[in-house]
Design a protein around this motif. Structure first.
Motif, PDB file in Angstrom:
ATOM      1  N   TRP A   1       0.831  -1.203   0.000  1.00  0.00           N
ATOM      2  CA  TRP A   1       0.000   0.000   0.000  1.00  0.00           C
ATOM      3  C   TRP A   1       0.864   1.250   0.000  1.00  0.00           C
ATOM      4  O   TRP A   1       1.743   1.423   0.843  1.00  0.00           O
ATOM      5  CB  TRP A   1      -0.907  -0.024   1.228  1.00  0.00           C
TER       6      TRP A   1
ATOM      7  N   HIS B   1       0.419   5.428   0.117  1.00  0.00           N
ATOM      8  CA  HIS B   1      -0.535   6.527   0.308  1.00  0.00           C
ATOM      9  C   HIS B   1       0.146   7.858   0.053  1.00  0.00           C
ATOM     10  O   HIS B   1       1.200   8.162   0.630  1.00  0.00           O
ATOM     11  CB  HIS B   1      -1.127   6.533   1.709  1.00  0.00           C
TER      12      HIS B   1
ATOM     13  N   THR C   1      -3.484   5.052  -2.762  1.00  0.00           N
ATOM     14  CA  THR C   1      -4.576   5.889  -2.278  1.00  0.00           C
ATOM     15  C   THR C   1      -4.149   7.354  -2.252  1.00  0.00           C
ATOM     16  O   THR C   1      -2.979   7.675  -2.083  1.00  0.00           O
ATOM     17  CB  THR C   1      -5.035   5.485  -0.860  1.00  0.00           C
TER      18      THR C   1
ATOM     19  N   TYR D   1      -5.801  12.445  -7.032  1.00  0.00           N
ATOM     20  CA  TYR D   1      -6.589  11.334  -7.569  1.00  0.00           C
ATOM     21  C   TYR D   1      -7.102  11.602  -8.966  1.00  0.00           C
ATOM     22  O   TYR D   1      -6.993  10.737  -9.857  1.00  0.00           O
ATOM     23  CB  TYR D   1      -7.772  11.039  -6.637  1.00  0.00           C
TER      24      TYR D   1
ATOM     25  N   TYR E   1      -9.534   6.809  -3.271  1.00  0.00           N
ATOM     26  CA  TYR E   1      -9.347   7.763  -2.190  1.00  0.00           C
ATOM     27  C   TYR E   1      -9.126   7.005  -0.877  1.00  0.00           C
ATOM     28  O   TYR E   1      -9.548   5.852  -0.725  1.00  0.00           O
ATOM     29  CB  TYR E   1     -10.579   8.649  -2.025  1.00  0.00           C
ATOM     30  N   LEU E   2      -8.495   7.676   0.076  1.00  0.00           N
ATOM     31  CA  LEU E   2      -8.374   7.116   1.422  1.00  0.00           C
ATOM     32  C   LEU E   2      -9.539   7.625   2.261  1.00  0.00           C
ATOM     33  O   LEU E   2      -9.689   8.847   2.439  1.00  0.00           O
ATOM     34  CB  LEU E   2      -7.058   7.541   2.072  1.00  0.00           C
TER      35      LEU E   2
ATOM     36  N   PHE F   1       3.955   5.494   3.473  1.00  0.00           N
ATOM     37  CA  PHE F   1       3.285   6.790   3.581  1.00  0.00           C
ATOM     38  C   PHE F   1       4.271   7.851   3.085  1.00  0.00           C
ATOM     39  O   PHE F   1       5.392   7.943   3.584  1.00  0.00           O
ATOM     40  CB  PHE F   1       2.877   7.072   5.023  1.00  0.00           C
TER      41      PHE F   1
ATOM     42  N   GLU G   1       2.143  12.311   5.568  1.00  0.00           N
ATOM     43  CA  GLU G   1       0.890  11.692   5.993  1.00  0.00           C
ATOM     44  C   GLU G   1       1.047  10.925   7.313  1.00  0.00           C
ATOM     45  O   GLU G   1       1.795   9.956   7.390  1.00  0.00           O
ATOM     46  CB  GLU G   1       0.382  10.763   4.891  1.00  0.00           C
TER      47      GLU G   1
ATOM     48  N   TYR H   1      -5.196   4.699  11.222  1.00  0.00           N
ATOM     49  CA  TYR H   1      -4.582   3.779  10.266  1.00  0.00           C
ATOM     50  C   TYR H   1      -3.240   3.278  10.784  1.00  0.00           C
ATOM     51  O   TYR H   1      -2.943   2.078  10.742  1.00  0.00           O
ATOM     52  CB  TYR H   1      -4.381   4.472   8.912  1.00  0.00           C
TER      53      TYR H   1
END
Length: 405
Positions: free
Chosen positions: A49, A51, A80, A87, A101-102, A124, A128, A133
């Motif tokens: 993942w 972000h 995300t 986005y 989106y997150l 991240f 962020e 999370y």
């Protein structure tokens, strides 16, 4: 307290979505994220993942994603975004398997999101730090890395009133920071899993340069003229360089405004003297005798700098300067306004001589006159800018060599 703040923020976003199109897109996108994940996540696959808050952070994470995909094709990538400006521009990016989106950082949303995805590793990008999370990821023993992060003494984590919130930083497995100051600040909080790797954006701009494609419209416009490229400009920036180039016929001007809206474009056109053509309406024939080319679309600026001889990066008379590295990598001097203290790369460019700060029209006029009068000075400053970028490359390799998959 954090849950109260998030709840109030959620209410505020819901109300603002009734009046603001950008907020509406974010509000809808966050609510649709769970549907996207239910329909797209393959329970038998392994997910990494990433972000990113917005487009700038995406560009910092992109070199890592693309190298990871090459070296570990067995892994899938979830990307995300928090902001629509990230986005909406990159929702069709082919380097990720799922993009959404997150959802806002409530405990319920975070748990629901992570139950759907089950990431093996999380990255991240830069700034962020979402409490729920990150704490759930830590409890589940999921490695979490902060990439290209940079810290300053005035941030909330290092204030007396932010000590409780600073515990969120202890959820990270390792920080890959940009400079020594960041390492020292984290050490004061007892965080020692820190490595100074620099900024992955240097790798990204070098990658863009190596993959740049020719732009026939820009080539037809440039011909044998010297070209001044103004990127991510705002009205205060435009008032300066337009005034100068309105009275010169020996250079051509390319303007890529930060806000591409009809009102702003009309405002720019009203200030110009000489033939101006919009990129989306241009043909090689129509731009040949034009003096100004206005870039009224996204995605071209990083390549357009390659056609320039001197660059200007906007925002320095307002919100803060935009990406100076996209220009510097092309061996051209980079000019920007005074609001640049918070931008490490701008400070470094000033120190190297590849960047020049101007505080108003008179300084701008004097500087451009000196570049026009002394071509060797212009080229020397451009070489310093490019050398600075090259000297800072390599963060992507350092980060991935330290992460196990």
């Amino acid at each position: 307290m954090y849950e109260i703040v998030i709840s109030l923020y959620t209410l505020g976003v819901a109300v603002m979505s009734l009046f603001n199109d950008k907020v509406k897109k974010m509000w809808r996108g966050e609510r649709e994220a769970f549907r996207v994940l239910r329909n797209s996540v393959d329970p038998g696959s392994r997910y990494v993942w990433f972000h990113a808050a917005s487009l700038g952070e995406f560009e910092q994470g992109r070199p890592i994603m693309e190298r990871l995909r090459r070296e570990h094709p067995e892994l899938k990538i979830l990307l995300t975004f928090f902001s629509p400006s990230g986005y909406e521009v990159r929702k069709n990016y082919e380097g990720a398997d799922i993009i959404c989106y997150l959802p806002l950082d409530t405990y319920f949303n975070a748990r629901r999101f992570l139950n759907l995805v089950h990431p093996e590793v999380a990255f991240f990008i830069k700034y962020e730090f979402w409490w729920n999370y990150l704490h759930i990821l830590k409890r589940r023993n999921v490695p979490v890395y902060s990439v290209s992060s940079i810290f300053r003494p005035n941030q909330v984590f290092f204030r007396w009133y932010g000590r409780t919130y600073s515990n969120v930083l202890k959820c990270f497995t390792r920080f890959f920071v940009q400079n020594e100051v960041s390492r020292q600040l984290l050490a004061k909080l007892g965080i020692t899993e820190v490595e100074i790797t620099g900024d992955t954006r240097f790798d990204r701009v070098l990658q863009i340069k190596s993959q740049a494609k020719s732009l026939p419209i820009v080539e037809a416009f440039r011909q044998d003229y010297k070209v001044f490229v103004a990127g991510s400009s705002w009205p205060p920036d435009e008032d300066i360089f337009i005034k100068y180039f309105n009275v010169r016929d020996d250079w051509k001007l390319i303007i890529a405004p930060h806000v591409i809206g009809e009102d702003h474009l009309q405002q720019i056109l009203s200030k110009l003297k000489g033939k101006a053509v919009r990129y989306t309406e241009a043909t090689p024939e129509s731009v040949a005798d034009a003096k100004i080319l206005i870039i009224d679309c996204f995605g071209l600026l990083s390549s357009i700098y390659g056609y320039g001889h001197v660059s200007y990066v906007g925002g320095g008379f307002g919100v803060g300067i935009h990406n100076v590295l996209e220009a510097a990598v092309w061996n051209i001097p980079v000019i920007f306004g005074p609001n640049n203290e918070r931008f490490q790369e701008a400070q470094d460019l000033l120190a190297s001589g590849g960047g020049r700060q101007i505080d108003g029209y008179q300084q701008f006029e004097s500087l451009i006159n000196s570049y026009i009068a002394d071509d060797s000075l212009r080229k020397a400053d451009g070489d310093k800018a490019a050398q600075y970028v090259s000297s800072k490359a390599g963060a992507t390799g350092k980060i991935l060599s330290a992460v196990k998959f």
